[in-house]
Design an enzyme around this catalytic site. Structure first.
Site, PDB file in Angstrom:
ATOM      1  N   LYS A  67       6.444 -76.090 -37.083  1.00 43.02           N
ATOM      2  CA  LYS A  67       5.227 -75.275 -37.094  1.00 43.02           C
ATOM      3  C   LYS A  67       4.045 -76.078 -36.556  1.00 43.02           C
ATOM      4  CE  LYS A  67       7.012 -72.463 -40.852  1.00 43.02           C
ATOM      5  NZ  LYS A  67       7.049 -72.198 -42.294  1.00 43.02           N
ATOM      6  N   HIS A 114       9.427 -81.191 -55.110  1.00 40.09           N
ATOM      7  CA  HIS A 114      10.540 -80.433 -55.684  1.00 40.09           C
ATOM      8  C   HIS A 114      10.156 -79.910 -57.068  1.00 40.09           C
ATOM      9  CE1 HIS A 114      13.422 -82.329 -52.763  1.00 40.09           C
ATOM     10  NE2 HIS A 114      12.521 -83.291 -52.844  1.00 40.09           N
TER      11      HIS A 114
END
Length: 312
Positions: A67, A114
């Site tokens: 991106k 995470h």
């Protein structure tokens, strides 16, 4: 994007659930396509759940990086070309290779986090101004429109294949060059399918150069990029690299992962599309040809040869 004194700040973000990758990570082809050798080496030293968490985080980071690059995975950039290694302190470090290196800024910073099964990754880079873009013209001499320029930048294709024993054609286990040209034909077909919703008709290959031998057990990456377009013609640049090489001298099933992919073939392909798929004519359009030896075929929409047919 945000403008800064040094350039433009680009930010890429991706979120991924590890359950989405669990089954894919058991498949060798997916690992070879998606991860650099360094990433696989780190993951192989981990337990099952930690390995899943680690590789999910790396894949999310790759998605965030593309991106920043302004493209997409498998649209000119192979996932393995974005290596998210680990620094001595444990922080992720991005290294770009191949097409990704050509597109990317000098440095990209990545952060991975995470929580249970969910992984999030953020990529940032400052891109310095490169000056005004060069004037771009179509093959017929007309200036490219914004749509033409966008199509040219986006129209690319990529594939990776393993050469099988059945593909050996000559003494010494050599694979014939036509095999690589067939891979090129599939890439050209994909590009015209994307840009014109048609498979197209291959008119010619030009500038074909075979630069290194190919043998069974080798892994070949082939890439294509649309570089020129007229109303009916599409010109595509093609490259094939060897990324894994069979090493029979070291053992019947021994292979070597090449640190630097080896260029094995380059070519340029010209393909034509049916009149029904032609772009609107302009006053500056010059009637396209289907190749030096068939100037009338494209205008009549006479099939020359399918891009998926066997070339010799």
């Amino acid at each position: 994007m945000t403008d800064t004194a040094a350039g433009t700040l680009r930010i890429g973000v991706d979120v991924l659930d590890s359950a989405e990758l669990r089954r894919l990570l058991t498949r060798p082809w997916f690992l070879r396509l998606s991860y650099a050798p360094e990433e696989i080496g780190l993951a192989d030293r981990m337990g099952e759940e930690r390995r899943l968490e680690f590789l999910t985080g790396r894949f999310a980071a790759k998605e965030a990086v593309v991106k920043v690059l302004g493209t997409g995975l498998l649209r000119g950039v192979a996932p393995r070309d974005i290596c998210v290694d680990r620094a001595a302190g444990g922080a992720p470090v991005v290294t770009l290779r191949g097409r990704a290196a050509a597109l990317g800024p000098a440095a990209i910073e990545v952060s991975i986090t995470h929580k249970q099964n969910v992984v999030a990754a953020v990529a940032l880079a400052v891109v310095t101004p490169a000056g005004p873009p060069a004037r771009t013209i179509r093959e017929d001499g007309a200036p490219m429109s914004l749509a033409d320029t966008h199509q040219e930048a986006e129209a690319s294709a990529f594939l990776r294949v393993r050469i099988g024993q059945e593909d050996a054609h000559y003494g010494g286990g050599l694979v014939d060059g036509a095999h690589i040209l067939r891979l090129f034909g599939d890439l050209v077909t994909e590009i015209t399918a994307r840009t014109d919703q048609d498979e197209g008709l291959l008119a010619e290959y030009s500038g074909v150069r075979f630069l290194a031998p190919v043998r069974p057990g080798d892994y070949i990456e082939a890439r294509a990029r649309l570089v020129r377009a007229t109303r009916l013609r599409r010109v595509v640049e093609l490259e094939a690299h060897k990324v894994i090489e069979a090493s029979p001298a070291q053992g019947a099933s021994a292979v070597q992962v090449l640190a630097t992919p080896r260029l094995v073939c380059t070519a340029t392909a010209t393909t034509v599309i049916p009149m029904t798929r032609a772009r609107p004519a302009t006053a500056t359009d010059v009637p396209p040809t289907a190749g030096r030896n068939a100037p009338q075929a494209a205008a009549r929409d006479v099939p020359l040869s399918s891009t998926t047919a066997k070339e010799s």
